[in-house]
Enzyme design. Structure first.
Site, mmCIF file in Angstrom:
data_model
loop_
_atom_site.group_PDB
_atom_site.id
_atom_site.type_symbol
_atom_site.label_atom_id
_atom_site.label_comp_id
_atom_site.label_asym_id
_atom_site.label_seq_id
_atom_site.Cartn_x
_atom_site.Cartn_y
_atom_site.Cartn_z
ATOM 1 N N ASP A 13 1.228 -1.005 0.120
ATOM 2 C CA ASP A 13 0.144 0.386 -0.316
ATOM 3 C C ASP A 13 1.175 1.465 -0.435
ATOM 4 O OD1 ASP A 13 -2.254 -1.479 0.073
ATOM 5 O OD2 ASP A 13 -2.122 -0.933 2.257
ATOM 6 N N GLY A 41 -6.140 -10.056 1.150
ATOM 7 C CA GLY A 41 -5.995 -11.523 1.857
ATOM 8 C C GLY A 41 -4.967 -11.191 2.488
ATOM 9 N N THR A 213 -21.567 -5.662 6.514
ATOM 10 C CA THR A 213 -21.500 -4.354 7.338
ATOM 11 C C THR A 213 -21.331 -3.545 7.058
ATOM 12 O OG1 THR A 213 -19.403 -4.188 5.285
ATOM 13 C CG2 THR A 213 -19.237 -6.061 7.133
ATOM 14 N N GLY A 215 -20.595 -0.607 8.340
ATOM 15 C CA GLY A 215 -19.669 0.850 8.880
ATOM 16 C C GLY A 215 -20.115 1.000 10.509
ATOM 17 N N ASP A 239 -8.420 6.013 10.868
ATOM 18 C CA ASP A 239 -8.489 5.724 9.310
ATOM 19 C C ASP A 239 -9.000 4.697 9.073
ATOM 20 O OD1 ASP A 239 -7.365 4.641 7.228
ATOM 21 O OD2 ASP A 239 -5.157 4.252 7.491
ATOM 22 N N THR A 241 -9.095 2.681 6.594
ATOM 23 C CA THR A 241 -7.983 1.486 5.665
ATOM 24 C C THR A 241 -8.288 0.331 6.220
ATOM 25 O OG1 THR A 241 -7.737 3.120 4.410
ATOM 26 C CG2 THR A 241 -6.516 1.214 3.774
ATOM 27 N N ASP A 245 -11.523 -5.729 6.253
ATOM 28 C CA ASP A 245 -10.782 -7.331 6.605
ATOM 29 C C ASP A 245 -10.413 -7.431 7.796
ATOM 30 O OD1 ASP A 245 -9.710 -7.336 3.440
ATOM 31 O OD2 ASP A 245 -8.362 -5.735 3.922
#
Length: 297
Positions: A13, A41, A213, A215, A239, A241, A245
């Site tokens: 990233d 992943g 989901t 949030g 954040d 991000t 996952d």
């Protein structure tokens, strides 16, 4: 110890922090730049390992500097890389991420992730056969996603399909998943529906059980009957991000405890993950999650 196998992408990233998002055609001065290990992943594998699972990853990196760094990082997290291929003359996957205003914009270049094949998935059969849960996303070729779903069904293993980035796939693929874990937008795309349609209606139309989901609102889940709401855990977001996952990883890790408990713990883990910068940087350890849930009780 729960055994989790993740079939999915591995990225580097490239993260830029800014006060706001740039408008089209605008050049904007950023505040900070950093490289962070990512890919849906790899993120899910790391999150599951930190939550105490025994984790194996099936995927690919390039034979570049990023590939070496990504392997080293996953090894430090205790993730088994026996079935992670290094593709010659190919770059590793990258994700360009802009973080601003408590949200993120992401562009992914697949690189070696596009070279994950059904044959590679089949070659990992012995590892998948020992799993308590299998996680797969859509940052690898769709034929490899299908191979994972079909192999999981043959082995009698629960496969959690996280349909991100969202794409239409044949309905019979979806029936092979034990759970679909989209957000509202992703579920609408999967079903070919209007993205403005009520998500609870969409959940009832899905051909497999859905854990959706929402949030900060938390999550909704449905195996049969009406969808059930699991409230989110209020935190100060830094954040977002990697929150999805983290949610998926926790769902897989705690699935043996039953779906309601797994969804609750997944919401808590995702909430913790947004309080720190970076996808993997914010993923909590098992002790952190246990302490957070104890305070929330």
């Amino acid at each position: 110890m729960t055994r989790v196998v993740v079939v999915g992408s591995i990225n580097m990233d490239l993260v830029t922090l800014a006060s706001r998002f740039a408008a089209p055609g605008e050049t904007l001065l950023g505040e900070r730049f950093l490289t962070v290990h990512g890919g849906k992943g790899a993120n899910q594998a790391v999150a599951a390992a930190r939550l105490g699972a025994q984790v194996a990853l099936v995927g690919a990196v390039g034979d570049d500097a990023f590939g070496t760094q990504l392997r080293e990082g996953l090894t430090r997290e205790g993730v088994s890389l026996e079935h992670v291929a290094t593709i010659p003359d190919c770059g590793s996957g990258t994700a360009s991420i802009t973080v601003a205003e408590g949200d993120n914009h992401i562009i992914v270049v697949p690189g070696a992730n596009a070279r994950v094949t059904p044959a590679q998935v089949e070659a990992a059969q012995s590892v998948l056969a020992s799993a308590d849960a299998i996680l797969v996303q859509m940052e690898i070729p769709l034929e490899s996603v299908e191979a994972t779903l079909r192999l999981g069904q043959r082995l009698g293993k629960p496969v959690i399909l996280n349909p991100a980035p969202a794409r239409r796939v044949p309905t019979d693929w979806l029936t092979l998943a034990r759970y679909l874990t989209p957000n509202q937008h992703e579920l609408a795309i999967l079903l070919g529906a209007d993205t403005q349609e009520d998500f609870r209606t969409l959940m009832q139309r899905a051909p497999a059980p859905v854990v959706l989901t929402r949030g900060a609102e938390g999550a909704w889940y449905r195996e049969s009957g009406e969808p059930i709401h699991q409230a989110g855990f209020p935190v100060q977001a830094v954040d977002t991000t990697g929150a999805g996952d983290t949610f998926n990883a926790a769902l897989a890790v705690f699935l043996p405890e039953g779906l309601p408990q797994a969804v609750r713990k997944a919401c808590a883990a995702a909430a913790l993950s947004v309080t720190r910068l970076g996808a993997q940087g914010g993923m909590p350890a098992r002790a952190e999650l246990d302490a957070f849930l104890a305070r929330a009780a």
